[in-house]
Structures are given as C-alpha cells and as structure tokens.
Design a protein around this motif. Sequence first.
Motif, PDB file in Angstrom:
ATOM      1  N   PRO A  55       0.828  -1.207   0.000  1.00 30.58           N
ATOM      2  CA  PRO A  55       0.000   0.000   0.000  1.00 30.58           C
ATOM      3  C   PRO A  55       0.861   1.255   0.000  1.00 30.58           C
ATOM      4  CG  PRO A  55       0.094  -0.916   2.207  1.00 30.58           C
ATOM      5  CD  PRO A  55       0.794  -1.903   1.304  1.00 30.58           C
ATOM      6  N   PHE A  56       0.283   2.348  -0.466  1.00 30.28           N
ATOM      7  CA  PHE A  56       1.000   3.623  -0.422  1.00 30.28           C
ATOM      8  C   PHE A  56       0.010   4.775  -0.371  1.00 30.28           C
ATOM      9  CE2 PHE A  56       0.285   2.869  -4.925  1.00 30.28           C
ATOM     10  CZ  PHE A  56       0.014   4.114  -5.461  1.00 30.28           C
ATOM     11  N   TYR A  57       0.507   5.914   0.111  1.00 28.17           N
ATOM     12  CA  TYR A  57      -0.257   7.160   0.093  1.00 28.17           C
ATOM     13  C   TYR A  57       0.301   8.077  -0.987  1.00 28.17           C
ATOM     14  CZ  TYR A  57      -1.850   6.406   4.992  1.00 28.17           C
ATOM     15  OH  TYR A  57      -2.403   5.942   6.150  1.00 28.17           O
ATOM     16  N   VAL A  58      -0.568   8.806  -1.638  1.00 32.42           N
ATOM     17  CA  VAL A  58      -0.151   9.990  -2.385  1.00 32.42           C
ATOM     18  C   VAL A  58      -0.494  11.190  -1.519  1.00 32.42           C
ATOM     19  CG1 VAL A  58      -0.555  11.432  -4.405  1.00 32.42           C
ATOM     20  CG2 VAL A  58      -0.408   8.942  -4.645  1.00 32.42           C
ATOM     21  N   ALA A  59       0.530  11.925  -1.097  1.00 30.55           N
ATOM     22  CA  ALA A  59       0.347  13.111  -0.255  1.00 30.55           C
ATOM     23  C   ALA A  59       0.345  14.337  -1.161  1.00 30.55           C
ATOM     24  CB  ALA A  59       1.461  13.202   0.782  1.00 30.55           C
ATOM     25  N   ASN A  60      -0.835  14.840  -1.432  1.00 29.79           N
ATOM     26  CA  ASN A  60      -1.014  15.973  -2.336  1.00 29.79           C
ATOM     27  C   ASN A  60      -0.793  17.278  -1.561  1.00 29.79           C
ATOM     28  OD1 ASN A  60      -1.854  17.934  -4.098  1.00 29.79           O
ATOM     29  ND2 ASN A  60      -3.889  17.078  -4.456  1.00 29.79           N
ATOM     30  N   LEU A 302      -5.133   7.051  -0.045  1.00 29.06           N
ATOM     31  CA  LEU A 302      -4.541   5.735   0.203  1.00 29.06           C
ATOM     32  C   LEU A 302      -4.819   4.822  -0.985  1.00 29.06           C
ATOM     33  CD1 LEU A 302      -3.207   3.662   2.166  1.00 29.06           C
ATOM     34  CD2 LEU A 302      -5.540   3.163   2.972  1.00 29.06           C
ATOM     35  N   ALA A 303      -3.772   4.168  -1.478  1.00 28.40           N
ATOM     36  CA  ALA A 303      -3.910   3.183  -2.557  1.00 28.40           C
ATOM     37  C   ALA A 303      -3.645   1.796  -1.979  1.00 28.40           C
ATOM     38  CB  ALA A 303      -2.932   3.488  -3.684  1.00 28.40           C
ATOM     39  N   MET A 404      -7.598  10.642   3.689  1.00 28.05           N
ATOM     40  CA  MET A 404      -6.951   9.758   4.653  1.00 28.05           C
ATOM     41  C   MET A 404      -5.746  10.408   5.354  1.00 28.05           C
ATOM     42  SD  MET A 404      -8.619   7.030   5.009  1.00 28.05           S
ATOM     43  CE  MET A 404      -7.345   6.268   5.993  1.00 28.05           C
ATOM     44  N   GLY A 405      -5.724  11.752   5.427  1.00 23.15           N
ATOM     45  CA  GLY A 405      -4.550  12.410   5.978  1.00 23.15           C
ATOM     46  C   GLY A 405      -4.570  12.669   7.469  1.00 23.15           C
ATOM     47  N   ALA A 406      -5.734  12.579   8.107  1.00 22.01           N
ATOM     48  CA  ALA A 406      -5.832  12.946   9.523  1.00 22.01           C
ATOM     49  C   ALA A 406      -5.878  11.712  10.421  1.00 22.01           C
ATOM     50  CB  ALA A 406      -7.071  13.801   9.753  1.00 22.01           C
ATOM     51  N   TYR A 407      -5.004  11.664  11.389  1.00 20.27           N
ATOM     52  CA  TYR A 407      -4.983  10.592  12.389  1.00 20.27           C
ATOM     53  C   TYR A 407      -5.014   9.218  11.736  1.00 20.27           C
ATOM     54  CZ  TYR A 407      -5.772  14.510  15.460  1.00 20.27           C
ATOM     55  OH  TYR A 407      -5.638  15.705  16.111  1.00 20.27           O
ATOM     56  N   GLN A 422       3.740   3.281   2.251  1.00 20.74           N
ATOM     57  CA  GLN A 422       4.749   4.286   1.912  1.00 20.74           C
ATOM     58  C   GLN A 422       4.050   5.611   1.618  1.00 20.74           C
ATOM     59  OE1 GLN A 422       6.665   3.573  -1.823  1.00 20.74           O
ATOM     60  NE2 GLN A 422       8.161   5.218  -1.582  1.00 20.74           N
ATOM     61  N   ILE A 423       4.702   6.709   1.985  1.00 22.70           N
ATOM     62  CA  ILE A 423       4.161   8.046   1.704  1.00 22.70           C
ATOM     63  C   ILE A 423       4.899   8.637   0.516  1.00 22.70           C
ATOM     64  CG2 ILE A 423       3.749  10.358   2.617  1.00 22.70           C
ATOM     65  CD1 ILE A 423       3.804   9.085   5.424  1.00 22.70           C
TER      66      ILE A 423
END
Length: 438
Positions: A55-60, A302-303, A404-407, A422-423
């Motif tokens: 899994p990974f996040y894209v942090a825009n 979140l992917a 999905m960025g908070a807590y 991964q971020i």
Amino acid sequence: MEKNTCHASVTTNRSALQVLSSENCDIEILEKGKTINDFLDNKIKERGSTGNDLPFYVANLDVVFKRHLLWLTHLPRVKTFFAVKCNNSPAVIQMLRALDTGFDCASKGEIQMALSLGVTPDKIIYAHTTKPRTHIKYARAHGVNLMTFDNEIELQKISQYHPKAKLVLRIAVDDSKSLLRLNAKFGARLDTIERLLERAEHLDLDIIGVSFHVGSGCTDSSAFKQAISDARHVFDLADSMGFQMRLLDIGGGFSLTGNCKAIFTEFAETINGALDEFFPPDCGVEIMAEPGRYYVESAFTLATCVNAKRVDTDPMAKHYNGEENSSVKMVYYINDGVYGSLNCLINDPAHTSVTPYLHKAVDGSEQQYQSVIWGPTCDSLDKIIENFWIPELEVGDWLLVDDMGAYSISILTDFNCFERAQICPVLTAETWYALNRF
C-alpha cells in the motif's frame, strides 16, 4: 519529473523554496501540465510492472497550500500552529514550515521531530497539560519555552524543571456539541482559575496566555464565542494580579470535509466577531490556533491492492437493482486495514466510514455484486466495509480511499507485522511556482 530526495537538514531560512529544496526534503515536483492523478496512475503502473503490491499514500501537498491560503483569507488574525499529532510525516511538516506556520507538539518525540526538520524552538508550543518530567527537561534544554498547564501539580513540576517557561493556562469550555469531547480530560474549570493564578504567582512563574479546545467535529459556532468570552474573563483576572497576558490560543477541531466547508466559513465569522468584541486588534494580544485535520485530511489518498478473494454462495444476499445475483457474495482482502492506515474506523469518531473506489476504469453497465472488504490481519475486527456494491475485482486490482490524511499515519500499528503504507509526497509545478511568490 523533478525529485527532491535528500534528508531534511536544520535551517532557519524562511524562503519556501529553500525549505522545500532537495537538500531539505523528499518531495516530487511534477512537470508542468502533469496532475496528481497522473502521478498516482504512473505509481500504480510502476508497481504493477515490478510486482510491488504494497500500500501507499499519495500526499497531495497542493491541498495543504490551498488550505493555508483559505485560512489566511477567513481568519487573518489567527496564526496557525499545526497539531503534529494529527499527521507527523516529514513532508507535511516541511511544507507547513515553508508556509511559516508554528507547530503544536505534545511530547518530547514530537518536539525532537520538529526540531530535526528545521523548526526553530520559538515556533513550537508544547501543548500538553500533563507532561512527563523528562519531557519538560528536554523542552527546557532545547529552548522550547511556550507550554500549557491546567492544574497546580503541573505548575509545581514546571517550577522545578523549567522555571523560565512561558505558560498558557488551558481552560475547560463547553464541548457538548462536538463529536470528540476533550474537556473531561483537559482544562481548568473557571471556578479554579483564581487559585491556579495565585499558585503560579507564589512559584514566580510567568503566565502569558489562555488556551481552550471546543472539541473535534463541533457543530455549533456559538461554542467558540462562549469560549472566547470565558478567556476574556481569565485575561482580566490575570491582568488584575499582575500577569502580562498577551496570547490567546483558540485550539483546533477545524475541518473542511463533507458539509464542513460551510461550517468552517460560519465558524470563521463567529470567531472573528468574538475576537473583535473581546480581543480587538489594538489590544496587543496575539491570536493562535492548533488546526490539524484542517490542513491534511483531504491531502492524502490511500492506494490499496486486493491480496486475496473468495466467492461465497449466500442465498440471503441482497439483490442490487433487480439483478439476479442474490446467491453470490464477493469477499475481498486488501493490504491495509484498521490496524494500519484505516485505523480511523475504530479510533476517530469524526471519520467512522470510508468508501473505497476502483482505480481501473469501469463500464457503467458492468454487473455489481454485494461485497465485503477485509483488512490483511488475522483479526475479524479488521473489516473495512460490508454490503458494498461494486463490480467484480481480481487479485492485483487497486482500490483508492480519499481523505486519509488525519490521524491515520500517526496512529497506525505494526500488528501482524504487515508493511506500513509508503508516503509519496508530491507538488504540482503550478503550486511550486506559487510558493516562489508566497
């Protein structure tokens, strides 16, 4: 595509581009014309070609920048101190540092992280009213002087371990209209304030301000007006006792997801009106707040990948739009769950459900099946969503979850030792150039 890949280093340069330079942080800056969705699509394509199904996040980070501009527009008098507890990813801290915000830290570890990323001590408030003694000593040793308290025993500890601290008295306020109430745990009742001030005076401690928190998910803007009025009462009492009061901290709990955008605008109007009434611009009092989810909630997508699949025959399964598929129920297992990034489902009263959606293109006429999606752990509590109608998925398909960025990152665990997402922080070229003019 330009990529910044070096570890952060300590610097006091406030230029946004200097803070976000390749020497300071790890952020991908897209080529002009490329979008965040392009980046996400390419990331999934790359992972598919290499067999990487983690899994990974894209942090825009464009979102963080736009939220900051919106705050400056609606609450121009209120300086933000980002609540690190909400999202402690280095890219977020560096982005906000580039925007010259302050930081609300609640522990030695959060202070260490902020300092290691170049935040200067004067930009930190140690906003926890019940601090371990070793953490107080650490704050003192590293020049973090601004901190909160709400009881006499805390004053005694501070007197012993950080007597030159600049103290902010946290008061209890009405949080009955909030989803997440905090004032049963934190905050001094108004009828105890005079005794606390007398104790601080006896210990020769310097109280400079008042803080409060109306709770997360507050639905009534009048809670802010009443809290600001209560703070004015405490200011007047402290001023009469000789304290030089100069700081008001209105806390956090701000959001823009769902229907909260209109609520934020309403809250801003109420806050501005109450500040003008009780703390007018010429009164010399600095106003600050501690927003967390406001900045980051919508910045992270979140992917997740489908790891496994089971087809159940269930004669009790429901029909969908009259389709004769009532005997089939799809069961999917993805690579992240409630012990990982989706911990909000059990830990965050303000974010109790999610709606995953398919990354792949879907024909609107494609048959949909009643489905349940589980997380990867061996615990049956690890359920993401049930009675969810989607087209049939295959192992290797990707699902996306927005907001999905908070807590999420800051609360996830290592249960069953599944890999953490991964971020992947990213900025568009347009925002990069806008930062150059900021």
